[in-house]
Motif scaffolding. Structure first.
Motif, PDB file in Angstrom:
ATOM      1  N   PRO A 292      45.653  47.272  56.572  1.00  0.00           N
ATOM      2  CA  PRO A 292      44.785  47.908  55.567  1.00  0.00           C
ATOM      3  C   PRO A 292      45.075  47.410  54.155  1.00  0.00           C
ATOM      4  N   LEU A 293      44.888  46.115  53.947  1.00  0.00           N
ATOM      5  CA  LEU A 293      45.171  45.533  52.643  1.00  0.00           C
ATOM      6  C   LEU A 293      44.042  45.798  51.659  1.00  0.00           C
ATOM      7  N   ILE A 294      44.405  45.833  50.395  1.00  0.00           N
ATOM      8  CA  ILE A 294      43.429  45.828  49.329  1.00  0.00           C
ATOM      9  C   ILE A 294      42.783  44.440  49.279  1.00  0.00           C
ATOM     10  N   SER A 295      41.541  44.377  48.880  1.00  0.00           N
ATOM     11  CA  SER A 295      40.837  43.100  48.766  1.00  0.00           C
ATOM     12  C   SER A 295      41.510  42.191  47.742  1.00  0.00           C
ATOM     13  N   ASN A 296      41.420  40.892  47.963  1.00  0.00           N
ATOM     14  CA  ASN A 296      41.908  39.925  46.975  1.00  0.00           C
ATOM     15  C   ASN A 296      40.993  39.815  45.764  1.00  0.00           C
ATOM     16  N   ALA A 297      39.767  40.296  45.903  1.00  0.00           N
ATOM     17  CA  ALA A 297      38.785  40.178  44.821  1.00  0.00           C
ATOM     18  C   ALA A 297      38.733  41.457  43.990  1.00  0.00           C
TER      19      ALA A 297
ATOM     20  N   GLY B  51      32.878  44.572  27.945  1.00  0.00           N
ATOM     21  CA  GLY B  51      32.674  43.155  28.207  1.00  0.00           C
ATOM     22  C   GLY B  51      33.296  42.253  27.163  1.00  0.00           C
ATOM     23  N   PRO B  52      33.227  40.932  27.429  1.00  0.00           N
ATOM     24  CA  PRO B  52      33.869  39.989  26.513  1.00  0.00           C
ATOM     25  C   PRO B  52      33.105  39.801  25.204  1.00  0.00           C
ATOM     26  N   ASN B  53      31.821  40.120  25.197  1.00  0.00           N
ATOM     27  CA  ASN B  53      30.996  39.934  23.998  1.00  0.00           C
ATOM     28  C   ASN B  53      30.258  41.233  23.685  1.00  0.00           C
ATOM     29  N   PRO B  54      30.966  42.222  23.172  1.00  0.00           N
ATOM     30  CA  PRO B  54      30.358  43.539  22.976  1.00  0.00           C
ATOM     31  C   PRO B  54      29.266  43.533  21.908  1.00  0.00           C
ATOM     32  N   ALA B  55      28.223  44.292  22.176  1.00  0.00           N
ATOM     33  CA  ALA B  55      27.176  44.502  21.183  1.00  0.00           C
ATOM     34  C   ALA B  55      27.635  45.584  20.205  1.00  0.00           C
ATOM     35  N   ALA B  56      26.789  45.850  19.244  1.00  0.00           N
ATOM     36  CA  ALA B  56      27.103  46.896  18.266  1.00  0.00           C
ATOM     37  C   ALA B  56      27.344  48.220  18.990  1.00  0.00           C
ATOM     38  N   GLY B  57      28.424  48.882  18.643  1.00  0.00           N
ATOM     39  CA  GLY B  57      28.766  50.148  19.262  1.00  0.00           C
ATOM     40  C   GLY B  57      29.504  50.025  20.574  1.00  0.00           C
ATOM     41  N   GLU B  58      29.776  48.790  21.019  1.00  0.00           N
ATOM     42  CA  GLU B  58      30.454  48.585  22.293  1.00  0.00           C
ATOM     43  C   GLU B  58      31.914  48.125  22.127  1.00  0.00           C
ATOM     44  N   LYS B  59      32.389  48.148  20.899  1.00  0.00           N
ATOM     45  CA  LYS B  59      33.809  47.953  20.619  1.00  0.00           C
ATOM     46  C   LYS B  59      34.209  49.062  19.653  1.00  0.00           C
TER      47      LYS B  59
ATOM     48  N   GLY C 222      48.148  46.012  32.473  1.00  0.00           N
ATOM     49  CA  GLY C 222      49.141  45.272  31.697  1.00  0.00           C
ATOM     50  C   GLY C 222      48.430  44.489  30.612  1.00  0.00           C
ATOM     51  N   ASP C 223      48.654  43.159  30.602  1.00  0.00           N
ATOM     52  CA  ASP C 223      47.877  42.320  29.693  1.00  0.00           C
ATOM     53  C   ASP C 223      46.820  41.536  30.481  1.00  0.00           C
ATOM     54  N   VAL C 224      46.285  42.178  31.522  1.00  0.00           N
ATOM     55  CA  VAL C 224      45.287  41.560  32.403  1.00  0.00           C
ATOM     56  C   VAL C 224      44.019  41.262  31.607  1.00  0.00           C
ATOM     57  N   ASN C 225      43.505  40.033  31.731  1.00  0.00           N
ATOM     58  CA  ASN C 225      42.285  39.682  30.988  1.00  0.00           C
ATOM     59  C   ASN C 225      41.237  38.967  31.820  1.00  0.00           C
ATOM     60  N   ARG C 226      41.485  38.789  33.145  1.00  0.00           N
ATOM     61  CA  ARG C 226      40.487  38.106  33.960  1.00  0.00           C
ATOM     62  C   ARG C 226      40.609  38.535  35.406  1.00  0.00           C
ATOM     63  N   GLY C 227      39.463  38.777  36.030  1.00  0.00           N
ATOM     64  CA  GLY C 227      39.428  39.116  37.441  1.00  0.00           C
ATOM     65  C   GLY C 227      39.034  37.934  38.293  1.00  0.00           C
ATOM     66  N   SER C 228      38.377  38.198  39.405  1.00  0.00           N
ATOM     67  CA  SER C 228      38.043  37.145  40.361  1.00  0.00           C
ATOM     68  C   SER C 228      36.722  36.467  40.012  1.00  0.00           C
ATOM     69  N   TRP C 229      36.465  35.361  40.701  1.00  0.00           N
ATOM     70  CA  TRP C 229      35.236  34.595  40.507  1.00  0.00           C
ATOM     71  C   TRP C 229      34.051  35.414  40.988  1.00  0.00           C
ATOM     72  N   ALA C 230      32.990  35.435  40.212  1.00  0.00           N
ATOM     73  CA  ALA C 230      31.819  36.240  40.556  1.00  0.00           C
ATOM     74  C   ALA C 230      30.554  35.408  40.472  1.00  0.00           C
ATOM     75  N   GLY C 231      30.464  34.365  41.254  1.00  0.00           N
ATOM     76  CA  GLY C 231      29.256  33.557  41.348  1.00  0.00           C
ATOM     77  C   GLY C 231      29.163  32.469  40.314  1.00  0.00           C
ATOM     78  N   SER C 232      29.075  32.827  39.054  1.00  0.00           N
ATOM     79  CA  SER C 232      28.920  31.826  37.995  1.00  0.00           C
ATOM     80  C   SER C 232      30.078  31.823  37.003  1.00  0.00           C
ATOM     81  N   GLY C 233      31.047  32.706  37.196  1.00  0.00           N
ATOM     82  CA  GLY C 233      32.191  32.759  36.298  1.00  0.00           C
ATOM     83  C   GLY C 233      33.155  33.849  36.720  1.00  0.00           C
ATOM     84  N   TYR C 234      34.301  33.889  36.048  1.00  0.00           N
ATOM     85  CA  TYR C 234      35.290  34.910  36.362  1.00  0.00           C
ATOM     86  C   TYR C 234      34.914  36.245  35.717  1.00  0.00           C
ATOM     87  N   GLN C 235      35.219  37.329  36.409  1.00  0.00           N
ATOM     88  CA  GLN C 235      34.994  38.651  35.849  1.00  0.00           C
ATOM     89  C   GLN C 235      35.920  38.881  34.662  1.00  0.00           C
ATOM     90  N   TRP C 236      35.361  39.444  33.622  1.00  0.00           N
ATOM     91  CA  TRP C 236      36.163  39.824  32.462  1.00  0.00           C
ATOM     92  C   TRP C 236      36.981  41.058  32.808  1.00  0.00           C
TER      93      TRP C 236
END
Length: 794
Positions: free
Chosen positions: A305-310, A355-363, A686-700
């Motif tokens: 019963p492992l956690i997913s790698n993604a 997200g990595p590029n927040p709009a107004a009010g999203e940071k 921790g200082d985690v800043n990137r997740g797994s690959w999601a089709g066209s790029g890594y998850q933020w």
């Protein structure tokens, strides 16, 4: 237990009936018709007459090895064949080299630069077998370790009579090749970690038939100055753009980064030539014995019963640190707590951000503590506490969120230094509960760790005085650990341990409290970085334990500090510096087994989910199983890859190499907190800043990532299996089953083994004689249902 990742793949497509089998009555050339599945296609082939000829041309005639096929048919050509062993369980297709040095080699990996050398493999088995060579094969593909162990049928890698074979291109056109043989000295199971340091030792290595003794898989160099091709360098180098492969070394100057060059070089970096290479093994298995299947059939068999790698997407996160200082003490996330569908995140972060590029009010500025929805990942803006310093740990206590850290005020209230209880919805101070800590040595009074057990909240850190309750008590003097009444925060003045230095972690049970940190004594008794105290007053070490036999990996006492201690069931898990994580018996504190990571990699947090223990570290390279010394692990039994979080079997303590999470960190400090949410997902902070690959790029990822459970549920059991006599064989039909993950396939077992796999619910087996048949369902994650009971040939 059966190897679960070896179920035959590639038959998704439309459902169709499958016909398999052999005849024992016809003569050679009359040909019973057999259908093999390749993709959703069926191909008719003729089978020999007198008995099952295991020539690998179909699932029903799968052989034990490429070698077995070659021995029974010396004219067998290079190509794709079906193989099966009791450990591999179901027949699966592989590419066999039937030409080189007597033939019988099975291809387990191929590619040019950018091998990941990870146990779960790379790109999947279909890519390995279907594209064994040529420029289309330059992007590395490798079989999973479970599959390779299945091909070995449980044999030891070092006992392969011909070792591991590496075939490398020696020119840019791919018209000239080198043959290398590695004979291993140590591994018991398969590992792709050729690039480890220290690496797998070799008893011998040969280049085109010229043999040398010794060496290892990391840098196999023999006369490379005189003969530049007599070197294999598998480790990553800056000059190679950190790409790994089976490099020649600096003496080979040919090559380019052209997509068609069989020798790759990284362009302007001046690195080594990395050739296109194929990796083979030759298990000389000619016959195998399958256990007899009982009349009632086979039981269900599920994956661990492992956690997913993604990672699962987390749209919001936390960013920046308030101090901007480097190091492990200044991380975005240092603590978690879960309450229903809310996860509270504490640390030294400055903002919550979408997200990595927040709009107004999203940071939004919301330092140190914030709340998020565990299911959607959305920030909960109604929870807005105000703290003036970092948060180190969080604990739900009687419907309140208790926060521990190095702040001196919470919501500008008095008596909240280092410890405060908050309303879990608004973040305001909770009425009726108060406590705080101070330090008399002039240092900061920090609460590093919290744990609730029964009526008491236990705390550890650097403080030396505590007060609390309603009304608040006078100061209680103690040494870096205390417990507070869960109902109102009043400290227990009768339970007062005195640790000589910082407590970094604690875990409380009904009768014991386990401590880890920098201390060397507690209440005047020796306590080498760990201690086990009783919960009865006064606070005292539990007698009769072998906790002084705790085994540090480094003789330097300054490098022995521990920052994980967790009791799960009948075991206690301890981890920290130098890069060690170990399990001990709870009854006597006897060491069971442990691991060491290298390079770097102190262990920092642990969590348990469904019997699997996860330990986190700033470890991004290798984990040495059963090692006990640093900095040169010498007693290891196996080497596998690691990436910040490592999984362990909670019963045996054995590392589980199929868990290889996809994440990255901002500064390499890694995860300092792990927790399980109420949906069974693992949160890593921790200082985690990137997740797994999601089709066209890594998850933020903003300070934390979420890993949810992989599928470990067996499909439903098929039913109503019937056998009807037809010309030359038997027709099987059954009622299909369902699975939580969608479509299933069915494994058909004849007598003692799987002889076919189909997505249909009918099969015609053209085989003479009396046989017993069973059917079971399998999902695409490798879980198998219980089979039907046997039906006998009519």
């Amino acid at each position: 237990m059966a190897v679960r990742s070896s179920i035959v793949r590639g038959i998704r497509g439309r459902s169709r009936a499958l016909t398999i089998g052999v005849t024992t009555a016809a003569v050679v050339g009359t040909g019973a018709v057999v259908f093999t599945t390749q993709g959703a296609q069926s191909t008719a082939v003729s089978l020999s007459a007198a008995a099952v000829t295991r020539n690998g041309t179909s699932a029903a005639t799968a052989a034990a090895s490429c070698w077995a096929i070659k021995q029974s048919n010396p004219a067998a050509a290079d190509g794709i064949y079906w193989l099966q062993t009791p450990t591999l369980v179901a027949p699966e297709q592989f590419y066999c080299d039937m030409t080189t040095d007597g033939g019988g080699w099975v291809l387990i990996g191929r590619g040019r630069q950018a091998w990941n050398f990870a146990y779960p493999g790379q790109q999947g088995a279909a890519n390995v077998r279907n594209t064994p060579t040529g420029p289309a094969a330059f992007n590395p593909a490798a079989l999973p370790g479970d599959t390779i162990n299945g091909l070995l049928n449980g044999a030891n890698v070092k006992d392969l009579p011909d070792g591991v074979r590496i075939k490398r291109a020696t020119n840019v056109d791919g018209t000239k090749w080198q043959e290398v043989r590695w004979k291993f000295a140590k591994p018991t199971k398969w590992s792709w970690t050729f690039d480890a340091d220290p690496a797998h030792p070799l008893t011998s290595v040969s280049f085109d038939g010229t043999s040398f003794s010794g060496g290892d898989t990391g840098d196999t160099a023999r006369d490379s100055a005189l003969n530049p091709t007599r070197r294999i360098y598998t480790r990553e180098r800056k000059e190679n753009g950190w790409a790994r492969g089976f490099a020649y070394g600096g003496y080979v100057t040919a090559g380019s980064n052209s997509p068609t060059s069989y020798l790759w070089k990284s362009g302007n970096l001046g690195g080594d030539a990395i050739p296109f290479a194929q990796v083979f093994i030759r298990p000389k298995i000619t016959s195998v014995t399958y256990p007899e299947i009982p009349q009632g059939g086979t039981p269900a068999d599920t994956k661990p019963p492992l956690i997913s790698n993604a990672t699962s997407a987390t749209p919001w996160g936390v960013t920046e640190t308030m101090t901007g200082l480097p190091g492990e003490a200044h991380l975005e996330v240092q603590g978690f707590a879960v309450n229903g569908n809310t996860i509270y995140v504490g640390g030294e972060f400055k903002n919550v951000q979408k997200g990595p590029n927040p709009a107004a009010g999203e940071k939004v500025a919301q330092p140190y503590l914030a709340a998020f929805d565990t299911q959607t990942g959305e920030w909960k803006p109604d929870f807005r506490p105000k703290l003036n310093g970092s948060v180190w740990d969080l604990q739900m206590v009687g419907g309140k969120l208790v926060v521990g850290g190095e702040f001196t005020k919470a919501n500008d209230a008095a008596n909240t230094a280092g410890l405060v209880a908050l309303d879990p919805v608004t973040g305001k101070n909770a009425p009726g509960w108060q406590a705080n800590v101070t330090a008399t040595n002039g240092g900061a009074a920090v609460v590093r760790t919290l744990d609730l057990q029964g009526d008491w909240l236990y705390a550890g850190g650097t403080f030396t005085k505590v007060r609390g309750g309603n009304p608040i008590t006078a100061d209680v003097t103690l040494g870096r650990a205390a417990r507070f009444r869960a109902s109102d925060g009043r400290p227990d003045g009768t339970w007062k341990p005195n640790f000589s230095a910082m407590v970094m972690e604690l875990d409380a049970t009904a009768e014991r409290v386990y401590f880890a940190g920098h201390f060397t004594s507690v209440s005047g008794q020796p306590a080498r970085k760990i201690a086990v105290l009783g919960t009865a007053s006064p606070a005292a070490k539990v007698p009769g334990l072998n906790d002084q036999n705790w085994q540090p990996s480094d003789p330097d006492i300054q490098k022995q500090y521990q920052q994980i201690i967790r009791a799960y069931g009948d075991k206690v898990w301890v981890g920290g510096s130098e890069h060690v994580f170990q399990s001990y018996t709870a009854s006597a504190f006897d060491r069971i087994r442990g691991v060491i990571t290298k390079p770097g990699g102190d262990f920092q947090a642990a969590a348990e989910i469904n019997g699997v223990v996860y330990g986190s570290c700033h470890c991004y390279k290798f984990v040495y199983h059963d090692a006990d010394k640093w900095p040169t692990p010498s007693t290891w039994s196996q080497i596998q890859t690691s990436n910040a979080v490592i999984a362990f079997d909670g019963k045996t303590g054995e590392p589980l190499p199929n868990f290889w999470p996809s994440l990255a960190t901002r500064a390499g400090n890694g995860p300092f907190e792990l927790t399980r949410d109420n949906q069974g997902c693992l949160w890593v902070g921790g200082d985690v800043n990137r997740g797994s690959w999601a089709g066209s790029g890594y998850q933020w990822a903003g300070g934390f990532a979420k890993f949810c459970a992989s599928d470990a549920t067996a499909p439903g059991k098929p039913s109503n299996l019937k056998a009807t006599a037809v010309d030359g064989g038997v027709k099987l039909t059954w009622t299909g089953s369902t699975d939580n993950s969608g479509a299933v396939k069915y494994e058909i077992l004849r007598d003692d083994r799987v002889v076919g796999v189909t997505t249909s619910t009918t099969l015609t087996d053209l085989v003479a004689g009396a046989h017993r048949y069973y059917v079971r369902a399998a999902d695409w994650s490798g879980n198998r249902s219980a089979s039907t009971a046997a039906v006998t040939t009519p």
